[in-house]
Design an enzyme around this catalytic site. Structure first.
Site, PDB file in Angstrom:
ATOM      1  N   GLY A 145       1.864   2.422  10.849  1.00  0.00           N
ATOM      2  CA  GLY A 145       2.798   3.541  10.743  1.00  0.00           C
ATOM      3  C   GLY A 145       3.519   3.878  12.037  1.00  0.00           C
ATOM      4  CD  GLU A 181      -3.926  -2.364   7.358  1.00  0.00           C
ATOM      5  OE1 GLU A 181      -2.776  -2.621   6.977  1.00  0.00           O
ATOM      6  OE2 GLU A 181      -4.529  -1.330   7.029  1.00  0.00           O
ATOM      7  CE  LYS A 190      -0.031   3.440   4.585  1.00  0.00           C
ATOM      8  NZ  LYS A 190      -0.119   3.593   6.009  1.00  0.00           N
ATOM      9  CB  SER A 215       4.562  -1.235  12.186  1.00  0.00           C
ATOM     10  OG  SER A 215       4.123   0.103  12.240  1.00  0.00           O
ATOM     11  CG  ASN A 223      -1.747   1.224   1.348  1.00  0.00           C
ATOM     12  OD1 ASN A 223      -1.835   2.005   0.406  1.00  0.00           O
ATOM     13  ND2 ASN A 223      -2.374   1.417   2.492  1.00  0.00           N
ATOM     14  CG  HIS A 271      -5.990   2.116   4.839  1.00  0.00           C
ATOM     15  ND1 HIS A 271      -5.559   3.050   5.748  1.00  0.00           N
ATOM     16  CD2 HIS A 271      -5.016   1.180   4.759  1.00  0.00           C
ATOM     17  CE1 HIS A 271      -4.356   2.689   6.192  1.00  0.00           C
ATOM     18  NE2 HIS A 271      -4.012   1.555   5.606  1.00  0.00           N
ATOM     19  N   GLY A 303       2.760  -1.257   4.363  1.00  0.00           N
ATOM     20  CA  GLY A 303       2.845   0.162   4.014  1.00  0.00           C
ATOM     21  C   GLY A 303       4.294   0.601   3.873  1.00  0.00           C
ATOM     22  N   GLY A 304       4.834   1.169   4.926  1.00  0.00           N
ATOM     23  CA  GLY A 304       6.190   1.747   4.905  1.00  0.00           C
ATOM     24  C   GLY A 304       7.249   0.830   4.295  1.00  0.00           C
TER      25      GLY A 304
HETATM   26  C1  PEP Z   1      -1.149   0.222   6.097  1.00  0.00           C
HETATM   27  O1  PEP Z   1      -1.381   1.403   6.287  1.00  0.00           O
HETATM   28  O2  PEP Z   1      -1.940  -0.497   5.463  1.00  0.00           O
HETATM   29  C2  PEP Z   1       0.085  -0.328   6.651  1.00  0.00           C
HETATM   30  C3  PEP Z   1       0.180  -1.619   6.809  1.00  0.00           C
HETATM   31  O3  PEP Z   1       1.056   0.589   6.923  1.00  0.00           O
HETATM   32  P1  PEP Z   1       2.453   0.343   7.697  1.00  0.00           P
HETATM   33  O4  PEP Z   1       3.006  -0.960   7.228  1.00  0.00           O
HETATM   34  O5  PEP Z   1       3.308   1.510   7.304  1.00  0.00           O
HETATM   35  O6  PEP Z   1       2.117   0.337   9.158  1.00  0.00           O
END
Ligand code: PEP
Length: 255
Positions: free
Chosen positions: A175, A169, A12, A216, A10, A96, A237-238
């Site tokens: 994040g 999530e 974003k 995360s 993702n 999300h 995400g990150g």
């Molecule tokens: C997300 O926002 O779907 C996500 C998993 O972000 P992160 O891995 O950065 O926490």
């Protein structure tokens, strides 16, 4: 449904168009020869068509970060399931937590979006659920997950092998740089599975649903999640913003 894990990136609104295309190129190169899991990327809307061109000839799937429930019409700013399919998307993230937080998206809207995607039939919805810190702290997580699933999916029919991905999530982990304890994820996934079993029956759940974790995940902590019961993959995400790091996460999951 096959038992292959699924790993979805993702991106974003983190990258410019140029940065998105560069990352897609790097991921294409890095994932050459990768097998054993379904890998997908969800770029921003304006990058989708060009990312599709870059990923042509690879097994990497294309997804979008949102969808609107109507098929066409006077809905400024929105994009329909048909349009996403036309653009080459096979997956779409729905509800999300960042959209729930900043755009007041609620589970009635998530229900409509999921229904529209299932009616389309050519897209896999990735329906996001998860409790916030206050709910977690006060031991309301199980009820929150149950309630979100009920609101999102009640009354929806799954035809044939139509896949649905549920992304657990926990909002407080997204994040934050710190994933939740794997045992806690395993517990939450069990609650989700039992709720889905109640709603759809075990046969359909085993055949049509996958439950993935997001929050995360990185190459440093992913190993703790490998082999957990009811964990069918990751929403990342990150750690998906850098090809090497995303590859390491994916590779760890298929070992
Ligand atoms: C997300 O926002 O779907 C996500 C998993 O972000 P992160 O891995 O950065 O926490």
């Amino acid at each position: 449904m096959n038992n292959e894990k699924i790993i979805i990136a993702n991106w974003k609104m983190k990258l410019s168009l140029a940065e998105t295309l560069a990352l897609a190129e790097n991921i294409k190169t890095k994932f050459q020869g990768f097998s054993g899991a379904t890998v997908g990327v969800c770029p921003n809307y304006i990058s989708i068509l060009e990312v599709k061109e870059i990923l042509k000839g690879t097994d990497i799937k294309l997804g979008a970060q949102d969808v609107f429930w109507e098929g066409a019409g006077a809905y400024t700013g929105e994009i329909s399931a048909d349009m996403l399919v036309e653009a080459g998307c096979e997956y779409v993230i729905i509800g999300h937590s960042e959209r729930r937080k900043f755009l007041m998206v609620n589970y009635e809207m998530i229900h409509r979006e999921t229904k529209a995607v299932l009616n389309n039939g050519n897209l896999v919805p990735i329906v996001c659920i998860g409790e916030n810190w206050d709910e977690r702290k006060t031991d309301r997580r199980d009820f929150v997950l149950f309630d979100q699933l009920q609101q999102a999916l009640s009354g929806l029919d799954l035809v044939g092998n139509q896949q649905v991905v549920i992304a657990y999530e926990p909002i407080w982990a997204i994040g934050s740089g710190t994933a939740i304890e794997p045992s806690e994820a395993e517990y939450a996934h069990k609650i989700i599975k039992l709720t889905l079993n109640d709603m759809f029956g075990m046969k359909i759940v085993n055949n049509n649903f996958k439950i993935i974790y997001g929050g995360s995940i990185s190459s440093k902590n992913v190993k703790g999640f490998v082999g957990l019961e009811n964990l069918d993959g990751m929403l990342v995400g990150g750690a998906s913003l850098e090809a090497d790091e995303f590859y390491k996460v994916a590779k760890a999951l298929v070992k």
